[in-house]
Design an enzyme around this catalytic site. Structure first.
Site, PDB file in Angstrom:
ATOM      1  N   ASP A   1      -6.843  -1.251   4.981  1.00 45.76           N
ATOM      2  CA  ASP A   1      -6.807  -2.431   4.276  1.00 45.76           C
ATOM      3  C   ASP A   1      -6.517  -4.034   4.238  1.00 45.76           C
ATOM      4  OD1 ASP A   1      -4.936  -0.764   1.927  1.00 45.76           O
ATOM      5  OD2 ASP A   1      -3.425  -0.462   4.224  1.00 45.76           O
TER       6      ASP A   1
ATOM      7  N   ASP B   1      -0.734  -0.298   6.384  1.00 43.48           N
ATOM      8  CA  ASP B   1      -1.267  -0.437   8.065  1.00 43.48           C
ATOM      9  C   ASP B   1      -2.340  -1.432   8.600  1.00 43.48           C
ATOM     10  OD1 ASP B   1      -3.716  -0.070   7.039  1.00 43.48           O
ATOM     11  OD2 ASP B   1      -3.524   2.650   6.603  1.00 43.48           O
TER      12      ASP B   1
ATOM     13  N   ASP C   1       0.453  -0.984  -0.209  1.00 45.28           N
ATOM     14  CA  ASP C   1       0.289  -0.140   0.246  1.00 45.28           C
ATOM     15  C   ASP C   1       0.894   1.230  -0.381  1.00 45.28           C
ATOM     16  OD1 ASP C   1      -2.125   1.898   0.502  1.00 45.28           O
ATOM     17  OD2 ASP C   1      -1.790   1.954   2.193  1.00 45.28           O
TER      18      ASP C   1
END
Length: 761
Positions: free
Chosen positions: A646, A642, A452
């Site tokens: 996500d 994190d 991410d």
């Protein structure tokens, strides 16, 4: 040897969870674990049961409406084992001596001096009557005190009609001892060499009573207790990871108490309750998780996160128990104590991981489950073959003893769990929390890592760089974003305040995932978000394109149905991100970036860290779809995020890796949690998984290979029973020692010299 637990030792009136753990007493080998697991799994209402020989722990998932603790305990007791409630892992202390290790040490220290005397008498004075009787006298305490755990275990199994490794050892050593006693009492020590003729004229081998085997019985027991002591020491070392984690916590706290003459007093940490105020002076450990209410300081969080630079703490900032206050005096209000602290959760996670199984263990479990009956059958066939075919029953008895002693399901039972125990413990020491053996086995096959962007590859602390539009654009945008927790929203508010812009009050705040926010500000409906959310004019589109070409993140601002301006923000690449990507590439792992940001900004970030594959403009729900698409290509995918927004992608990936400090969401949605923000931990986790899996295969290869070679050698008389006893102890110790090599695992240096300074993109 611990006796099986009685019902009185267990709680009888408890609120039963659907998952329960027990310490299993009476297990001595992998076949024991397999038998207990089968019995638990067969009970009504039990959905899943797993028993780990290395940790001595059982994990059971069951329906409280159909099963109860007493029923599970009674079922296990019927086969000669016991279930007892485990001690809370957060209460483990280094000062507590391991009773199992101490017991085997005492037996070893008594057995070996006596055994050496017996060996000397048997070797130097084999024909002297006094020496033979003295050897017998010295063998008795070795056989019946040092070897008592084996005899007791075998007796317990015999009472319930089962057998385990203790059964093999007891039969083998008692056979050697009994044969020697019979020879001492009824044999003729002056008989000539040659063969004694048995019924039918068949030779029985050396004259009965000519050679006694007290030294054999004593040496076998001594080698076995020495092996158990070394094994217990090594297993204790493997569990030190939990002890070291527990020792990180503070033992006392300075509790603020208005009723106390001094206003505060030192109390054990266990007496602190949520809401209490504690004072933390320079050099002291923060005793509990909490929030700073007064004072400022720099706190060293390296114990938990690995970050070497102390973190500044001011009123309103959160602090974590076990971290060290370096400078000022802090007053902290406790928000989590005891088993609810971050440290306690991490300790439990490591303990659960160490007690887990990997799929590769299934074969060893199946073999261990039938091993003892097969060995007993092989020993019987060995004796019959020597007695009937060769006409040498005495040699057949010695060969059968060797078969019983050399067989070792212990090594099979330890091969996988010991490697997992040490591997996950070592990972915890490196700031890499792995949920268990199944995660390790999946992680070793990862060939694609997807990062991410915001908060993962980047620091996630964006700053406002440009404002395009009228004077009200920033004021109204900041007002609308006050209620947002998104990094972009926080940056807009911080940017407005730093510029002296008044942040107006707002109502009816609404956040729409992947699009933006909406709020009522000064009588107008203000929206801040993406192009899809705010239809911009061509002029604003052009301004946004220019800013995005410079690597900025842009958001559009509008109200009353029209776009009014553009805000540009910049994030910072996380230090070490480029080195982490380079290390993964050197390992043969493809690296990709997935983000909801636009393609230009995503490309700028990707270029800064060395990633070539970019998936931009992906909404939070779409990240999981991107992971699924990669998996459909045959890839084994790890998702790094994190652990908050996500979550779906972390869960969909073969391995979810959360960047964080052990938050609830991160621990629950990911298979692996990195305690620090150092992205080098991703490569460390994959290399640790690969190394641990290799160690498991080495252990299984040794355990299977040892038995495949040793049992035929023993059956054919090539392997002496004494040598068999030494080899049996060595087999378990070698598996444990090989697993302990994982403690030498450490992060390798970066494969290339790359810049690790923050890059403003």
């Amino acid at each position: 040897m611990t006796e099986p637990a009685t019902r009185a030792e267990l709680p009888t009136h408890v609120e039963l969870p659907t998952h329960v753990e027990f310490d299993v007493t009476g297990m001595t080998c992998g076949s024991c674990a397999a038998r207990v697991e089968r019995v638990l799994a067969r009970q009504d209402g039990v959905a899943r049961a797993g028993v780990n020989f290395a940790t001595g722990r059982a994990n059971v998932d069951f329906d409280p409406a159909l099963a109860e603790v007493e029923g599970l305990t009674e079922a296990v007791a019927r086969i000669g084992y016991g279930l007892v409630p485990p001690a809370p892992v957060e209460e483990i202390g280094a000062e507590r001596d391991d009773p199992e290790q101490a017991a085997w040490r005492r037996r070893t220290l008594v057995a070996w001096p006596l055994t050496l005397v017996v060996l000397a008498l048997s070797t130097l004075r084999p024909g002297d009557e006094w020496a033979r009787w003295l050897a017998a006298a010295f063998t008795v305490p070795v056989q019946f005190w040092a070897g008592l755990p084996f005899l007791r275990g075998a007796a317990v199994r015999a009472r319930v009609g089962t057998a385990n490794m203790d059964t093999l050892v007891a039969i083998g050593t008692l056979s050697a001892f009994g044969l020697s006693v019979a020879g001492l009492l009824f044999g003729d020590p002056a008989a000539p060499g040659g063969n004694t003729m048995g019924p039918g004229g068949h030779a029985m081998g050396p004259a009965f009573g000519e050679h006694l085997h007290f030294d054999m019985a004593a040496l076998i027991v001594s080698f076995l207790v020495l092996g158990r002591w070394l094994e217990a020491r090594a297993k204790g070392r493997a569990t030190r990871a939990i002890t070291r984690l527990v020792e990180l916590g503070a033992h006392e706290a300075s509790l603020l108490d208005p009723a106390h003459p001094d206003g505060e007093h030192r109390v054990p940490v266990a007496r602190v309750r949520v809401g209490d105020l504690v004072r933390v002076r320079p050099g002291e450990k923060v005793p509990v998780d909490g929030v700073v209410v007064d004072g400022s300081s720099a706190v060293d969080e390296s114990m938990l996160t690995g970050e070497s630079v102390p973190v500044d703490k001011r009123p309103g900032d959160a602090v974590t128990g076990a971290t060290v206050n370096r400078q000022g005096v802090l007053t902290v209000r406790a928000t989590a104590v005891g088993r609810d602290t971050a440290l306690a959760r991490i300790v439990r996670l490591v303990a659960e991981a160490q007690g887990s199984k990997a799929p590769v263990q299934r074969l060893a479990d199946r073999v261990a489950g039938v091993f003892v009956p097969v060995v007993l059958a092989v020993a019987a066939v060995t004796f019959a073959g020597w007695a009937l075919a060769a006409g040498r029953p005495l040699d057949g008895l010695l060969a059968a003893i060797a078969v019983l002693i050399v067989a070792c399901p212990c090594a099979l039972g330890l091969a996988t769990p010991m490697a997992i125990m040490v591997g996950t413990g070592r990972g915890a020491g490196l700031g890499v929390l792995v949920k268990g053996g199944e995660v390790l086995e999946r992680a070793r096959g990862v060939d694609t890592v997807v990062f991410d962007k915001t908060g993962t590859l980047t620091v996630g602390e964006m700053s406002l760089t440009d404002v395009v539009g009228g004077p009200d654009v920033l004021a109204r945008a900041a007002a609308a974003e006050v209620g947002s927790e998104h990094p972009v929203g926080r940056a807009v508010v911080a940017g407005a305040r730093s510029r002296g812009v008044e942040v107006l009050p707002a109502t009816a705040f609404e956040a729409l995932a992947g699009q933006g926010v909406r709020a009522e500000v000064d009588g107008a409906s203000v929206v801040v978000g993406t192009r899809r959310f705010v239809a911009p004019s061509p002029e604003l589109e052009a301004a946004a394109d220019r800013l995005e070409a410079e690597g900025r993140t842009v958001v559009f601002v509008g109200w009353d149905g029209a776009a009014r301006g553009v805000l540009a923000l910049a994030d910072t690449v996380r230090p070490g991100a480029r080195a982490a990507v380079a290390e993964l590439a050197a390992m043969g792992v493809e690296v990709a970036l997935v983000t909801g940001d636009n393609a230009r900004t995503a490309a700028a970030i990707a270029a800064a860290v060395g990633i070539s594959r970019v998936m931009a403009g992906v909404l939070p729900g779409g990240k999981a779809d991107e992971i699924a698409r990669l998996q459909s290509e045959g890839r084994v995918v790890a998702m790094v995020g994190d652990g908050v927004n996500d979550g779906p992608a972390l869960a969909r990936a073969d391995v979810g890796i959360a960047i964080g400090t052990g938050t609830d969401v991160a621990l629950e949605t990911s298979g692996i949690t990195l305690l620090s923000a150092d992205l080098g931990g991703v490569a460390t986790a994959i290399r640790l998984a690969r190394t641990t899996y290799t160690t498991i295969l080495q252990n299984l290869g040794w355990a299977f290979g040892y038995n495949l070679v040793a049992i035929p050698l023993a059956a054919t008389g090539v392997l002496d029973p004494v040598v068999a006893g030494a080899a049996m102890g060595l087999s378990s110790v070698s598996v444990v020692a090989n697993s302990l090599r994982l403690y030498r695992f450490g992060r390798k240096p970066a494969v290339t010299a790359v810049a690790t300074e923050p890059l403003d993109v």
